[in-house]
Design a protein around this motif. Structure first.
Motif, short mmCIF file in Angstrom:
data_model
loop_
_atom_site.label_atom_id
_atom_site.label_comp_id
_atom_site.label_asym_id
_atom_site.label_seq_id
_atom_site.Cartn_x
_atom_site.Cartn_y
_atom_site.Cartn_z
N ARG A 248 0.49 -1.25 0.16
CA ARG A 248 -0.37 0.02 -0.06
C ARG A 248 0.76 1.61 -0.29
O ARG A 248 2.09 1.64 0.94
N GLY A 249 -0.29 2.06 -0.61
CA GLY A 249 1.26 3.51 -0.40
C GLY A 249 2.09 4.13 -1.62
O GLY A 249 1.92 3.02 -2.84
N GLN A 250 2.70 4.91 -1.54
CA GLN A 250 3.67 5.26 -2.20
C GLN A 250 5.08 5.18 -2.06
O GLN A 250 5.27 5.06 -1.04
N TRP A 251 6.15 3.88 -2.24
CA TRP A 251 7.12 3.76 -1.78
C TRP A 251 8.43 4.42 -2.74
O TRP A 251 8.86 4.25 -3.42
N ARG A 252 9.35 5.93 -2.38
CA ARG A 252 10.36 5.78 -2.53
C ARG A 252 11.56 5.28 -2.72
O ARG A 252 11.83 4.93 -1.17
N VAL A 253 11.85 4.05 -3.46
CA VAL A 253 13.09 3.63 -3.92
C VAL A 253 14.22 3.97 -4.34
O VAL A 253 14.28 4.03 -5.10
N ARG A 254 15.57 3.70 -3.94
CA ARG A 254 17.08 4.70 -4.36
C ARG A 254 18.11 3.26 -3.95
O ARG A 254 17.99 2.35 -3.15
N ILE A 255 18.10 2.85 -4.97
CA ILE A 255 19.30 1.61 -5.07
C ILE A 255 20.24 2.46 -6.03
O ILE A 255 20.33 2.54 -7.56
N GLU A 256 21.64 2.57 -5.42
CA GLU A 256 22.80 3.27 -5.99
C GLU A 256 22.39 4.76 -5.51
O GLU A 256 21.24 5.27 -4.75
N ASP A 257 22.51 4.87 -7.32
CA ASP A 257 21.59 6.71 -7.34
C ASP A 257 20.65 6.45 -8.06
O ASP A 257 20.11 8.03 -8.66
N HIS A 258 19.99 5.65 -8.12
CA HIS A 258 18.87 5.20 -8.95
C HIS A 258 17.65 5.49 -8.13
O HIS A 258 17.35 4.54 -7.04
N GLU A 259 16.48 6.38 -8.56
CA GLU A 259 15.69 6.57 -7.74
C GLU A 259 14.54 6.33 -8.25
O GLU A 259 14.38 6.88 -9.75
N VAL A 260 13.55 6.01 -8.11
CA VAL A 260 12.07 5.29 -8.22
C VAL A 260 11.06 5.89 -7.77
O VAL A 260 11.81 5.32 -6.48
N VAL A 261 9.55 5.32 -7.84
CA VAL A 261 8.65 5.30 -6.99
C VAL A 261 7.80 4.44 -6.97
O VAL A 261 7.52 4.30 -8.54
N LEU A 262 7.39 3.36 -6.29
CA LEU A 262 6.93 2.55 -6.81
C LEU A 262 5.46 2.18 -5.71
O LEU A 262 5.71 3.10 -4.98
N THR A 263 4.80 1.29 -6.15
CA THR A 263 3.51 0.95 -5.77
C THR A 263 2.99 -0.04 -5.55
O THR A 263 3.79 -1.15 -6.11
N ASN A 264 2.03 -0.47 -4.81
CA ASN A 264 1.19 -2.13 -4.90
C ASN A 264 0.99 -2.94 -6.66
O ASN A 264 1.00 -1.72 -7.64
N GLY A 265 1.94 -4.42 -6.47
CA GLY A 265 2.17 -4.70 -7.88
C GLY A 265 3.90 -4.71 -8.26
O GLY A 265 4.11 -5.19 -9.26
N ASP A 266 4.40 -2.91 -8.05
CA ASP A 266 5.59 -3.43 -8.73
C ASP A 266 6.73 -3.97 -7.33
O ASP A 266 6.61 -4.06 -6.38
N THR A 267 8.07 -4.24 -8.50
CA THR A 267 8.42 -4.71 -7.91
C THR A 267 10.50 -4.59 -8.34
O THR A 267 10.48 -3.70 -9.57
N ALA A 268 10.58 -4.83 -7.01
CA ALA A 268 12.57 -3.56 -7.81
C ALA A 268 13.96 -4.69 -6.81
O ALA A 268 13.43 -5.34 -5.59
N LEU A 269 14.34 -5.73 -7.52
CA LEU A 269 15.63 -6.58 -6.74
C LEU A 269 16.62 -5.21 -6.79
O LEU A 269 17.08 -4.70 -7.78
N VAL A 270 17.24 -5.85 -5.08
CA VAL A 270 18.72 -5.39 -5.49
C VAL A 270 19.78 -6.57 -5.81
O VAL A 270 19.59 -6.94 -4.71
N LEU A 271 20.79 -6.31 -5.74
CA LEU A 271 21.78 -7.23 -6.48
C LEU A 271 22.62 -6.94 -4.86
O LEU A 271 22.83 -5.84 -4.42
N PRO A 272 23.79 -7.99 -4.31
CA PRO A 272 25.03 -7.75 -3.13
C PRO A 272 26.22 -7.06 -3.82
O PRO A 272 26.05 -6.84 -4.88
#
Length: 319
Positions: free
Chosen positions: A263-287
């Motif tokens: 639920r809601g809007q999530w600001r996800v920052r991976i390294e220097d890349h930033e996106v806003v994700l919401t229900n049903g979206d998926t992000a993968l962060v690697l070692p």
């Protein structure tokens, strides 16, 4: 290595496979859609699209179904975890789906015990979606179907080879000369698939969304793990984050991490890349990468975080 941008999959960009499994022509199951988001998945069809092919020790996928559409009874040898992204779903289990059932609402999560036949049905009023986490890079080597599911499918033109591949007689396909049909489980085989009572399942393998919102109010709630609300070691751990337990400072990742907002809007920052994700979206962060994840707007906010572990994928852990 895949780019950060390629490891972010939006709900609206998901590509379905409508012929993923043996019951794709069986009335009542013929409108379901299967999605493989990360990993190889368990589809029996060469038509299955895989969004992120990185092998991270577990699979992420989804099932989408219109109202009254059901997924037929099957079993897995590794974890199959679902949380409801959209709609209202009935889960049922046992050889004929009569051993027990419960209704899951949006945000509820279910770690289905290995070695039992299970199915699910959209009982909502609109197209529904459940997100899945499957143990192992090969998702346990595929699916074992209840014998009557294979027989019903063949009556409607779909044959499953002993090689795990589907052949559609409606497309003029037949089993290759060197491939036999998938053998049906015998009566003796079926004795290994228990009819688990409903209290044993709901009491140990289900976590409800609003309970998790309370438990995760100040720190991440451990949903699935050795010390989780659902005690299991399926090769990954699942945490539940809210606004009060968000990741507001960069965290360095040692093992693959998957972020899936509820639920809601999530600001996800991976390294220097930033996106806003919401229900049903998926992000993968690697070692080797860092990430942050926190709500970008006011209001209700929740997110499932899945982290790979060193535990081997396999049968449900019983301690």
């Amino acid at each position: 290595m895949s780019t950060i941008q390629s490891r972010i999959v939006r709900y609206g960009e998901l590509k379905p496979c409508k012929t993923a499994f043996i019951d794709a022509h069986t009335p009542g199951s013929d409108q379901k859609e299967n999605f493989t988001i990360i990993g190889g998945g368990v589809s029996e069809s060469p038509d299955q699209h895989v969004h992120i092919t990185d092998k991270i020790g577990f699979n992420i996928g989804a099932a989408g179904q219109p109202p009254k559409c059901r997924n037929s009874l099957h079993s897995h040898t590794t974890a199959e975890v679902f949380f409801v992204a959209k709609g209202r779903w009935r889960f049922f289990w046992g050889l004929h789906g009569t051993a027990g059932e419960f209704v899951a609402e949006e945000g509820d999560i279910f770690n289905i015990p290995t070695g039992i036949f299970r199915g699910f049905e959209n009982i909502g009023t609109d197209y529904g979606m459940i997100m899945s986490m499957l143990g192992g890079d090969d998702a346990g080597g595929g699916v074992t179907w209840a014998p009557h599911v294979i027989e019903d499918a063949q009556a409607h033109g779909l044959m499953l080879g002993e090689n795990g591949v589907l052949y559609d007689s409606k497309k003029g396909e037949s089993l290759p000369h060197n491939v036999g049909p998938m053998p049906l489980l015998s009566e003796d085989d079926l004795k290994a698939y228990p009819e688990v009572p409903v209290d044993a399942v709901i009491g140990s393998y289900v976590a409800r969304y609003w309970d998790l919102m309370a438990l995760g109010a100040n720190k991440p709630a451990v949903v699935i793990g050795e010390n989780g609300i659902i005690k299991d070691k399926p090769g990954f751990e699942v945490d539940f984050l809210t606004r009060g337990s968000a990741v507001s400072s960069p965290v360095a990742v040692e093992k693959p991490v998957v972020l899936m907002p509820v639920r809601g809007q999530w600001r996800v920052r991976i390294e220097d890349h930033e996106v806003v994700l919401t229900n049903g979206d998926t992000a993968l962060v690697l070692p080797g990468e860092t990430y942050e994840a926190e709500p970008s707007m006011t209001g209700e906010a929740s997110l499932y975080r899945i982290t790979a572990t060193d535990d081997p994928a396999g049968a449900t852990w019983t301690g």
